[in-house]
Design a protein around this motif. Sequence first.
Motif, mmCIF file in Angstrom:
data_model
loop_
_atom_site.group_PDB
_atom_site.id
_atom_site.type_symbol
_atom_site.label_atom_id
_atom_site.label_comp_id
_atom_site.label_asym_id
_atom_site.label_seq_id
_atom_site.Cartn_x
_atom_site.Cartn_y
_atom_site.Cartn_z
ATOM 1 N N THR A 1 0.838 -1.199 0.000
ATOM 2 C CA THR A 1 0.000 0.000 0.000
ATOM 3 C C THR A 1 0.872 1.246 0.000
ATOM 4 O O THR A 1 0.572 2.215 -0.711
ATOM 5 C CB THR A 1 -0.947 -0.008 1.214
ATOM 6 N N LYS A 2 1.965 1.226 0.770
ATOM 7 C CA LYS A 2 2.894 2.362 0.772
ATOM 8 C C LYS A 2 3.512 2.568 -0.606
ATOM 9 O O LYS A 2 3.627 3.702 -1.077
ATOM 10 C CB LYS A 2 4.015 2.138 1.798
ATOM 11 N N TYR B 1 1.054 4.215 -2.850
ATOM 12 C CA TYR B 1 0.927 5.631 -2.502
ATOM 13 C C TYR B 1 2.112 6.430 -3.050
ATOM 14 O O TYR B 1 1.925 7.480 -3.665
ATOM 15 C CB TYR B 1 0.833 5.775 -0.984
ATOM 16 N N TYR C 1 -5.828 0.335 -0.720
ATOM 17 C CA TYR C 1 -6.013 0.737 0.680
ATOM 18 C C TYR C 1 -7.216 0.019 1.300
ATOM 19 O O TYR C 1 -7.105 -0.577 2.372
ATOM 20 C CB TYR C 1 -6.208 2.255 0.739
ATOM 21 N N THR D 1 -5.517 10.971 1.003
ATOM 22 C CA THR D 1 -4.629 9.823 0.800
ATOM 23 C C THR D 1 -3.490 9.761 1.814
ATOM 24 O O THR D 1 -3.137 8.684 2.279
ATOM 25 C CB THR D 1 -4.060 9.795 -0.634
ATOM 26 N N MET E 1 -5.010 8.572 4.950
ATOM 27 C CA MET E 1 -5.395 7.169 4.788
ATOM 28 C C MET E 1 -4.205 6.268 5.111
ATOM 29 O O MET E 1 -4.342 5.291 5.853
ATOM 30 C CB MET E 1 -5.880 6.901 3.361
ATOM 31 N N LEU E 2 -3.064 6.616 4.555
ATOM 32 C CA LEU E 2 -1.860 5.823 4.800
ATOM 33 C C LEU E 2 -1.501 5.837 6.282
ATOM 34 O O LEU E 2 -1.158 4.804 6.860
ATOM 35 C CB LEU E 2 -0.704 6.335 3.941
ATOM 36 N N LEU F 1 -3.860 3.524 8.147
ATOM 37 C CA LEU F 1 -3.521 2.113 7.936
ATOM 38 C C LEU F 1 -2.290 1.726 8.743
ATOM 39 O O LEU F 1 -2.266 0.669 9.373
ATOM 40 C CB LEU F 1 -3.306 1.822 6.448
#
Length: 115
Positions: A5-6, A9, A20, A81, A84-85, A88
């Motif tokens: 996911t990183k 991004y 995500y 975003t 969001m990261l 998570l």
Amino acid sequence: MLDNTKDCYEQKRGDFIFVYHHALATLFMKYGQFLNVNTIPTYQIYAYLVDPIYLQKYMKSAFPDEHFKQMFLHAMKESNTEQMLGSLEALVSYVLKQMGGFCIDGWHVKSPIEG
């Protein structure tokens, strides 16, 4: 899952939001399994967490970790975003701690290394 996911991004890929939310669903399932919560279909997770009628209808017990639940609901609703990261990362860190912890640098080689 978090690393993927990183990467998504950082690459500013168009599928970041999908990746995500998939990561959130996977994390929910794995943590729920750890807590011995019956499997909840992904399309019912939100109702399971917020709707007491859902719990009655499907004869489910409330999710046992209120702190995770609140963090997860916040993460589901996040739209920025960068945030969001961060959500998570916080969830993954929390879950790993609840499951006994994990240190990426905690590995040891038991056999001698020969060169």
